[in-house]
Design a protein around this motif. Structure first.
Motif, PDB file in Angstrom:
ATOM      1  N   LEU A  38       2.605  -1.504  -6.253  1.00 35.92           N
ATOM      2  CA  LEU A  38       2.299  -0.420  -5.328  1.00 35.92           C
ATOM      3  C   LEU A  38       0.823  -0.066  -5.462  1.00 35.92           C
ATOM      4  N   GLY A  39       0.202   0.269  -4.341  1.00 35.70           N
ATOM      5  CA  GLY A  39      -1.201   0.656  -4.350  1.00 35.70           C
ATOM      6  C   GLY A  39      -2.141  -0.528  -4.232  1.00 35.70           C
ATOM      7  N   GLU A  73       0.858  -1.175   0.000  1.00 34.66           N
ATOM      8  CA  GLU A  73       0.000   0.000   0.000  1.00 34.66           C
ATOM      9  C   GLU A  73       0.896   1.227   0.000  1.00 34.66           C
ATOM     10  N   SER A  74       0.550   2.197  -0.809  1.00 36.34           N
ATOM     11  CA  SER A  74       1.411   3.376  -0.905  1.00 36.34           C
ATOM     12  C   SER A  74       0.647   4.535  -1.533  1.00 36.34           C
ATOM     13  N   ASN A 102      -1.631  12.980  -7.074  1.00 37.41           N
ATOM     14  CA  ASN A 102      -0.821  14.145  -6.720  1.00 37.41           C
ATOM     15  C   ASN A 102       0.531  13.745  -6.129  1.00 37.41           C
ATOM     16  N   ALA A 103       0.674  12.474  -5.732  1.00 39.59           N
ATOM     17  CA  ALA A 103       1.911  12.005  -5.114  1.00 39.59           C
ATOM     18  C   ALA A 103       2.801  11.227  -6.080  1.00 39.59           C
ATOM     19  N   LEU A 104       2.368  11.047  -7.317  1.00 39.03           N
ATOM     20  CA  LEU A 104       3.122  10.221  -8.262  1.00 39.03           C
ATOM     21  C   LEU A 104       4.552  10.701  -8.472  1.00 39.03           C
ATOM     22  N   GLN A 105       4.746  11.977  -8.670  1.00 34.49           N
ATOM     23  CA  GLN A 105       6.102  12.489  -8.905  1.00 34.49           C
ATOM     24  C   GLN A 105       6.991  12.263  -7.693  1.00 34.49           C
ATOM     25  N   ASP A 147      10.322  10.021  -7.602  1.00 34.65           N
ATOM     26  CA  ASP A 147      11.606  10.598  -7.164  1.00 34.65           C
ATOM     27  C   ASP A 147      12.191   9.823  -5.988  1.00 34.65           C
ATOM     28  N   ASP A 148      11.348   9.466  -5.007  1.00 30.28           N
ATOM     29  CA  ASP A 148      11.824   8.716  -3.855  1.00 30.28           C
ATOM     30  C   ASP A 148      12.332   7.334  -4.250  1.00 30.28           C
ATOM     31  N   LEU A 149      11.677   6.715  -5.193  1.00 25.90           N
ATOM     32  CA  LEU A 149      12.095   5.402  -5.649  1.00 25.90           C
ATOM     33  C   LEU A 149      13.458   5.471  -6.349  1.00 25.90           C
TER      34      LEU A 149
END
Length: 74
Positions: free
Chosen positions: A49-50, A23-24, A63-66, A70-72
């Motif tokens: 993910l998800g 979940e993310s 809204n959190a995709l970018q 980036d974190d990945l």
């Protein structure tokens, strides 16, 4: 092109030694990198993910995709 029917079939198969659900919605789960490491030390695998542990698609906040991307990468 992504084959949605293949992805849904893989999700229905559930988690295994080569397939993991995380979940993310807005952030990468802390256990993600442990799973990546475990897969790298075995024969590889798929991380979705998800999706919760039961295989329910919970999704990712668009809204959190970018930030997730980036974190990945980092």
């Amino acid at each position: 092109m992504v084959d949605i029917s293949l992805i849904l079939k893989q999700i229905r198969q559930g988690e295994s030694t080569s397939q993991e659900f995380k979940e993310s919605a807005k952030a990468l789960p802390k256990s993600l990198f442990e799973t990546v490491s475990a897969f790298l030390n075995r024969d590889g695998g798929r991380i979705f993910l998800g999706i919760d542990d039961a295989g329910k698609i919970t999704g990712i906040d668009s809204n959190a995709l970018q930030k997730l991307n980036d974190d990945l990468i980092t």
